[in-house]
Design a protein around this motif. Structure first.
Motif, PDB file in Angstrom:
ATOM      1  N   LEU A   1       7.371   7.079  -4.752  1.00  0.00           N
ATOM      2  CA  LEU A   1       6.932   5.696  -4.594  1.00  0.00           C
ATOM      3  C   LEU A   1       5.483   5.535  -5.045  1.00  0.00           C
ATOM      4  N   GLU A   2       5.160   4.347  -5.558  1.00  0.00           N
ATOM      5  CA  GLU A   2       3.799   4.047  -5.987  1.00  0.00           C
ATOM      6  C   GLU A   2       3.525   2.556  -5.804  1.00  0.00           C
TER       7      GLU A   2
ATOM      8  N   LEU B   1       0.845  -1.184   0.000  1.00  0.00           N
ATOM      9  CA  LEU B   1       0.000   0.000   0.000  1.00  0.00           C
ATOM     10  C   LEU B   1       0.888   1.244   0.000  1.00  0.00           C
ATOM     11  N   VAL B   2       0.567   2.193  -0.879  1.00  0.00           N
ATOM     12  CA  VAL B   2       1.267   3.479  -0.904  1.00  0.00           C
ATOM     13  C   VAL B   2       0.190   4.560  -0.890  1.00  0.00           C
TER      14      VAL B   2
ATOM     15  N   ARG C   1       2.646   2.181   3.270  1.00  0.00           N
ATOM     16  CA  ARG C   1       1.808   2.043   4.460  1.00  0.00           C
ATOM     17  C   ARG C   1       1.498   0.588   4.816  1.00  0.00           C
ATOM     18  N   SER C   2       2.268  -0.350   4.303  1.00  0.00           N
ATOM     19  CA  SER C   2       2.038  -1.753   4.646  1.00  0.00           C
ATOM     20  C   SER C   2       3.347  -2.523   4.545  1.00  0.00           C
TER      21      SER C   2
ATOM     22  N   GLY D   1      -5.607   6.529  -1.136  1.00  0.00           N
ATOM     23  CA  GLY D   1      -4.593   5.886  -1.962  1.00  0.00           C
ATOM     24  C   GLY D   1      -4.619   4.369  -1.870  1.00  0.00           C
ATOM     25  N   PHE D   2      -5.675   3.802  -1.297  1.00  0.00           N
ATOM     26  CA  PHE D   2      -5.680   2.372  -1.004  1.00  0.00           C
ATOM     27  C   PHE D   2      -6.682   1.581  -1.847  1.00  0.00           C
ATOM     28  N   ALA D   3      -7.102   2.124  -2.981  1.00  0.00           N
ATOM     29  CA  ALA D   3      -8.130   1.466  -3.807  1.00  0.00           C
ATOM     30  C   ALA D   3      -7.504   0.396  -4.707  1.00  0.00           C
ATOM     31  N   ILE D   4      -6.871  -0.608  -4.088  1.00  0.00           N
ATOM     32  CA  ILE D   4      -6.235  -1.672  -4.872  1.00  0.00           C
ATOM     33  C   ILE D   4      -6.684  -3.068  -4.419  1.00  0.00           C
TER      34      ILE D   4
END
Length: 313
Positions: free
Chosen positions: A117-118, A85-86, A93-94, A165-168
């Protein structure tokens, strides 16, 4: 919508669960020069993984410097795609796969370039939107099916990040369904069974022997008539196909693009995956949605990392 980007060379770095790859990217064409790859040493310390990434970057820049006609030929910006997570500020963030302590600062200090970062799935989707199977498409859902499973919705040429930013996510949360006798709920995380690593664990749990080439061996065994390998592949494809179909039901995208080692594979997994996707799309008039393999293959992460660095919010 086409995103306008500079033609100044950018350093793209793709950090994956199995490999670290980097190269100098021309963001106007997607061409990569000085491509360098090494295996990811997942079982060493986080600091050692960061050191490996730094060594790959240094090698690419050394090769580029030998060929450069002047400073204008050298990258001043680097994008790094990571399997984590970025957030929207470019912070990791993970630690799903491994921690990467101080990664951006270490690369910046060692090379002198600015660093962004991405998340790897968003980077790959961005590359596909610009140069791959998502070109000239208002909306598509990109699914990265490999060691892990993740997804990105692309709208008008850009990955949708979500509020934070966590829509993955689409397979990493626990789901609960009644057992066949309806006596209780059965709870499971789809990724734990349907990803590449999950399939290996499922194979072992069902009594399979060690796989020489990981999940890739399952296709070989299945094609040779191994019923256990076939059952693992079919169950993983069934689970993932239903989840992709549910995403289509929710988002109604123009097309689907599949990336990652499993997503780009040909064979039983791909056949069964597509069968389950199409069979579980609720509105039957949408069941013929294009399901495409990523056009850039494993290079999408490097290219997308570079594009993401230039187009950062």
């Amino acid at each position: 919508m086409t995103v306008s980007l500079s033609c100044t060379p950018v350093l793209g770095i793709d950090v994956g669960a199995t490999k670290i790859a980097a190269g100098v990217v021309d963001p106007s064409t997607g061409d990569i020069r000085f491509l360098t790859r090494i295996p990811t040493r997942r079982h060493v310390t986080p600091d050692e993984i960061v050191s490996d990434i730094s060594d790959v970057v240094t090698q690419v820049l050394t090769d580029a410097r030998r060929d450069a006609n002047g400073p204008e030929d050298m990258p001043q910006t680097a994008g790094i795609a990571v399997p984590e997570l970025v957030d929207r500020q470019g912070q990791i963030r993970s630690t799903w796969n491994f921690a990467l302590p101080g990664l951006a600062g270490i690369i910046r200090e060692r090379t002198g370039v600015s660093v962004r970062l991405e998340s790897d799935v968003r980077a790959a989707a961005f590359a596909e939107a610009r140069f791959g199977s998502g070109q000239s498409c208002d909306s598509f859902a990109y699914f990265s099916l490999g060691s892990g499973i993740s997804y990105t919705l692309c709208l008008k040429g850009r990955p949708y990040k979500g509020t934070h930013g966590f829509a993955i996510h689409f397979a990493s949360s626990a789901l609960a369904v009644p057992t066949q006798d309806r006596g209780r709920l059965s709870v499971a995380i789809p990724e734990d069974f349907a990803s590449g690593l999950g399939m290996e664990r499922l194979w072992a749990a069902r009594g399979g022997e060690s796989l020489k080439e990981g999940g890739h061996t399952l296709e070989t065994l299945a094609s040779a008539g191994n019923t256990l390998a076939r059952s693992v592949i079919e169950d993983a494809a069934d689970m993932t196909g239903r989840l992709i179909a549910q995403t289509i039901n929710m988002l109604d995208p123009e097309k689907i693009v599949l990336g990652g080692g499993l997503g780009c594979s040909e064979g039983l997994y791909r056949q069964k995956l597509e069968e389950h996707v199409r069979a579980n799309i609720w509105e039957r008039s949408c069941a013929d949605i294009p399901i495409l393999i990523a056009g850039l293959g494993e290079q999408s992460g490097i290219i997308g990392a570079a594009l993401s660095a230039l187009a950062a919010d």
